[in-house]
Every structure is written in C-alpha cells, then in structure tokens.
Design a protein around this motif. Structure first.
Motif, PDB file in Angstrom:
ATOM      1  N   MET A   1     138.980 -42.542  -3.972  1.00  0.00           N
ATOM      2  CA  MET A   1     139.589 -41.758  -3.594  1.00  0.00           C
ATOM      3  C   MET A   1     139.749 -40.614  -4.439  1.00  0.00           C
ATOM      4  O   MET A   1     139.500 -40.653  -5.860  1.00  0.00           O
ATOM      5  CB  MET A   1     141.066 -42.058  -3.375  1.00  0.00           C
TER       6      MET A   1
ATOM      7  N   PHE B   1     136.452 -49.123   1.896  1.00  0.00           N
ATOM      8  CA  PHE B   1     135.878 -47.927   1.426  1.00  0.00           C
ATOM      9  C   PHE B   1     134.425 -47.885   1.453  1.00  0.00           C
ATOM     10  O   PHE B   1     133.609 -48.908   1.029  1.00  0.00           O
ATOM     11  CB  PHE B   1     136.487 -47.555  -0.283  1.00  0.00           C
TER      12      PHE B   1
ATOM     13  N   VAL C   1     135.092 -36.184   0.296  1.00  0.00           N
ATOM     14  CA  VAL C   1     135.717 -37.501   1.354  1.00  0.00           C
ATOM     15  C   VAL C   1     136.033 -37.180   2.256  1.00  0.00           C
ATOM     16  O   VAL C   1     136.521 -35.881   2.678  1.00  0.00           O
ATOM     17  CB  VAL C   1     137.001 -37.769   0.308  1.00  0.00           C
TER      18      VAL C   1
END
Length: 309
Positions: A30, A141, A240
């Motif tokens: 992240m 993820f 992202v």
C-alpha cells in the motif's frame, strides 16, 4: 528497554515520517507517505473518532496502529484497529500494547465489535487469536510489474461509450461520488458500507493527496459516468488502484476492464513502474480481471473479529 504507546504527533515531521516508514516496511503493498498519514487524521469524518497510535522504544518508533469507528456502516458499534510492527522490531511487546490501547479507546466510544486486518502468516494469526480475535474473510494484495509486463492493447470503446479522466470532474465530482456510492455497496466484505455524505466524501477521498486524477479513468455512457478505475500514485513510481467499479445497470459490458486498461496505460506512460491493487478473496470477477492484466497475488490478509461485552 521500555516500550510505550502514545498518539502520533502530526505537528512533528519526523514523527509522521517514522509512522509512514514503519507502516511501509510492514505493509509494502500500500502507499504510505507523510502527507497521506496527515490527511487520514485531518480529513476523517468526526464520527470516525480516528486516532493514529505509535509504539516507541528508546525514542524509536517501532509500531503503528490506526484506530476508529466504521462510521460509514449502517450498523452501529463497529470499530477497527489495524496494528503493524516494524518487521525487525517484533517480540518486544509493541503489538500487545498497541492492541490494548486501541481496544480501551474503542470500548470507551461504545464499540461492541472490533475488526482487524492481519497478514496471513502463522505468527500474526496466532497473535490475533491470543487476543480473542477469530479469523473471518480474507483479501489479497496483487502486484503487476508495470515496466516489464505487456498490457492488453488499448481498444476502441464500444458505440456510445467515451473514456474520460478524473481531471474532467475537478470542478464537480458529484457524479463520481454517486458512482462510488453505488459500487461500494456491492463490494464483498463483512462490513456494510454506505456513502451518504457527499461533503465528507470530498474531504476524505476526493482531496486525498495521493489521488491522481489524470490517471483515474472514467467510462461514460450517455454523458454520465458508468464505470471508473481510481488511481493513487506516489513519487517513487508506485501506482495503486484504489477502486474499480461499475453502476449496476451497466455491468456485464466490460466497462470496468476498459477503464482499468486505460488507466494502466496512462500510468505506464507517466512513468509508473509498479502497480498494486487489492481484492476480497470472494470477488471472483475482479480477481479474474486483474489476472487477465497480469497481476499476481503477493500477500494475503485475513480480517479478524472480536466481540466486546
């Protein structure tokens, strides 16, 4: 050596940088920047009662926790605590102290159910279970080497569909709020979320310092947003996907894939080299889309739940 827990001091630049650094080391999938950390606190809804905690050992920040109430949920009494410790500073008691401080705070706010994400590793899951948390659903993820992986070619949008960017909505983002609000209701998960406060959404999400409007792609149908892929970026070449979604009336037409492909191509052209995203393990359609792009699962988190009282 003594470990203590205290609130993050957002007015101290080194403190915020340490928070972002530890969180990045513990959760590198992240984006964590000092500006994003400050934003989370300064622009969160008052009803979230959000706090950032740090665990400190001899002047060094070795652990972090984000704590608050799930104010967007129609079910009251739900709180969250996400604690992460520097990978090289574990087994010093930082995690225990962070969890204890977070639980005491949330209980004082009337929380009766607590949610915490835990990386799917034996030691982390055992830690959660020792503190009375039971495993629930999981999420992945995913990572894409944007510099080396060949992206699907850009196709011509189907008749009646136009591709725009988030920058086209800079003066009036309400149509994207309405799209986000509907798409979010159908996200799989164990916490129901409803976006009903437009001004709060603008403050927390639209004004996020990592939101990249030029790389956010929007598929328009009949002059209205029907699907989008929201992009966050930092200054290290990392990209992202924060959210990809489609209005219910337009699903099954490949619009989410169209928007995400456009966003990925824009990101690579802008110099992004590494792309990340996250999917609930039960979100089969989105996982399939991401694998089609070449994303690979790089880590898994398991949400854990504890009932208070």
């Amino acid at each position: 050596m003594t470990v203590t827990v205290r609130d993050l001091r957002t007015e101290v630049p080194d403190d915020v940088e340490d928070f972002a650094r530890v969180r990045h080391l513990a959760l590198p999938y992240m984006l964590w920047t000092p500006d994003a950390v400050r934003h989370h606190l300064a622009h969160s809804h008052p009803d979230a009662h959000r706090r950032h905690l740090v665990a400190e050992e001899d002047g060094e920040v070795i652990g972090t926790a984000q704590v608050g109430l799930v104010h967007e949920s129609p079910e009251p009494g739900q709180g969250y605590l996400n604690a992460y410790v520097h990978p090289g500073r574990t087994r010093r008691g930082a995690g225990d102290l962070l969890v204890r401080a977070a639980e005491e705070y949330l209980a004082s706010l009337g929380a009766t159910k607590l949610f915490a994400w835990v990386l799917d590793e034996p030691g982390n899951r055992a830690f959660a279970e020792r503190h009375g948390y039971r495993g629930s659903r999981s999420a992945h993820f995913l990572r894409l080497d944007l510099a080396q992986t060949a992206l699907p070619p850009l196709g011509t949008p189907p008749p009646g569909v136009e591709l725009r960017t988030g920058a086209d909505f800079a003066d009036d983002p309400r149509p994207l709020f309405e799209l986000d609000a509907e798409a979010m209701q159908d996200e799989p998960g164990d916490i129901a979320t409803e976006f009903t406060d437009y001004e709060a959404w603008v403050e927390e999400y639209w004004k996020h310092p990592l939101l990249n409007l030029e790389l956010t792609s929007v598929a328009m149908v009949g002059g209205r947003p029907a699907a989008f892929s929201v992009a966050y970026t930092d200054d290290t070449g990392r990209y992202v996907t924060a959210m990809t979604g489609t209005l219910r009336a337009h699903r099954g037409r490949g619009l989410a894939k169209l928007a995400k492909n456009d966003s990925l191509h824009r990101a690579r052209a802008a110099g992004s080299t590494e792309a990340f995203t996250g999917n609930d393990a039960g979100n089969g359609p989105m996982i399939a889309i991401n694998k089609w792009f070449g994303y690979e699962i790089c880590a898994t988190e398991v949400r854990h739940v504890r009932e208070l009282g």
